[in-house]
Enzyme design. Structure first.
Site, PDB file in Angstrom:
ATOM      1  N   LEU A 160       0.826  -1.205   0.000  1.00 38.52           N
ATOM      2  CA  LEU A 160       0.000   0.000   0.000  1.00 38.52           C
ATOM      3  C   LEU A 160       0.861   1.256   0.000  1.00 38.52           C
ATOM      4  O   LEU A 160       0.610   2.198  -0.768  1.00 38.52           O
ATOM      5  CB  LEU A 160      -0.929  -0.020   1.213  1.00 38.52           C
ATOM      6  CG  LEU A 160      -1.833   1.201   1.408  1.00 38.52           C
ATOM      7  CD1 LEU A 160      -2.674   1.463   0.172  1.00 38.52           C
ATOM      8  CD2 LEU A 160      -2.709   1.003   2.636  1.00 38.52           C
ATOM      9  N   TYR A 161       1.865   1.285   0.836  1.00 35.84           N
ATOM     10  CA  TYR A 161       2.742   2.459   0.929  1.00 35.84           C
ATOM     11  C   TYR A 161       3.450   2.713  -0.394  1.00 35.84           C
ATOM     12  O   TYR A 161       3.475   3.851  -0.898  1.00 35.84           O
ATOM     13  CB  TYR A 161       3.742   2.258   2.050  1.00 35.84           C
ATOM     14  CG  TYR A 161       4.673   3.425   2.289  1.00 35.84           C
ATOM     15  CD1 TYR A 161       4.179   4.648   2.723  1.00 35.84           C
ATOM     16  CD2 TYR A 161       6.041   3.307   2.087  1.00 35.84           C
ATOM     17  CE1 TYR A 161       5.026   5.723   2.952  1.00 35.84           C
ATOM     18  CE2 TYR A 161       6.899   4.372   2.313  1.00 35.84           C
ATOM     19  CZ  TYR A 161       6.386   5.576   2.744  1.00 35.84           C
ATOM     20  OH  TYR A 161       7.232   6.641   2.958  1.00 35.84           O
ATOM     21  N   ALA A 162       4.028   1.663  -0.987  1.00 38.75           N
ATOM     22  CA  ALA A 162       4.747   1.818  -2.251  1.00 38.75           C
ATOM     23  C   ALA A 162       3.802   2.250  -3.368  1.00 38.75           C
ATOM     24  O   ALA A 162       4.163   3.063  -4.219  1.00 38.75           O
ATOM     25  CB  ALA A 162       5.446   0.516  -2.614  1.00 38.75           C
TER      26      ALA A 162
END
Length: 252
Positions: A160-162
């Site tokens: 999700l962060y990437a």
């Protein structure tokens, strides 16, 4: 030398740093001020920290203002840009620094997690850039803080962060094309593991992160701030649409 008479590379410029009350954001605010800029800082919950940063800037002989704003709210994001310009007499540099990290196994991520991360990491940068673009003069700068995980995801848990930070690559390149005819540049800085309160160099996961870099250490917020400040200055006038890594060789 009196800070009011020092000749910095950003003398006479006004910058807005979103989420500038701590970590990389706070270091960037101070570094921009050291180079002569007046700086506005947005915060959501860290009022005292933001006021500390303002005092640090004022101690350098520059003007500063702390503005409470929810970066994901369209009205407040645009309002922060307007308030910064009104308080400091214009706007030359926007630093999209506000961000959030939610890490964990893909199957454990909730819809609320997805909405939060995309809102803070993508929507906020878009809204601030949109508002700033209407204010920035020729020679203006938009600088966004990404992550080394857009270039190399070293293990599970970062989907999700990437994903959210990778969207900033498209945003930056599109801004560079759209605003280039006006002499405004847009660039993206990718920090590697950086020693901050959210990810301390002596934390439980730090040894593994440091080992993934070529230099074998965490970076400092000041090292990232130096790249942001370079991009804000005249020496970077021909740099736009670029991704610049300050990651200790994380992607090497």
């Amino acid at each position: 030398m009196d800070p009011m008479t020092s000749q910095g590379t950003l003398n006479g410029k006004v910058a807005l740093v979103t989420g500038g009350s701590r970590g990389i954001g706070a270091a960037t605010v101070v570094r921009l001020a050291r180079e002569g800029a007046d700086v506005a800082v947005t915060y959501l919950n860290g009022k005292e920290a933001a006021e500390d940063v303002v005092r640090a800037v004022e101690g350098l002989g520059r003007r500063a203002v702390a503005l409470r704003a929810d970066a994901v709210d369209a009205r407040e994001a645009a309002g922060a840009v307007e308030r910064a310009a009104e308080a400091l007499g214009g706007l030359d540099v926007l630093v999209n620094n506000v961000g959030v990290g939610v890490l964990g196994p893909l199957e454990n991520l909730s819809l609320a997690d997805v909405d939060q991360v995309l809102a803070v990491n993508v929507r906020a940068a878009f809204l601030a850039s949109q508002a700033a673009a209407a204010r920035l003069p020729r020679g203006g700068r938009i600088i966004t803080v990404g992550t080394c995980m857009t270039q190399r995801v070293p293990g599970p848990g970062g989907t999700l962060y990437a994903t959210s930070k990778a969207a900033l690559i498209g945003l930056t390149k599109a801004l560079a094309r759209e605003l280039g005819p006006r002499g405004i540049t847009a660039n993206l800085v990718h920090p590697g593991p950086v020693d901050t309160g959210m990810n301390p160099a002596d934390g439980p996961h730090a040894p593994g992160q440091a080992a993934m870099t070529a230099l074998g250490r965490f970076g400092t917020a000041e090292e990232v701030a130096s790249m942001v400040t370079y991009l804000a200055g005249a020496d970077a006038a021909y740099v736009t649409g670029a991704e610049l890594s300050v990651d200790g060789g994380h992607a090497a």
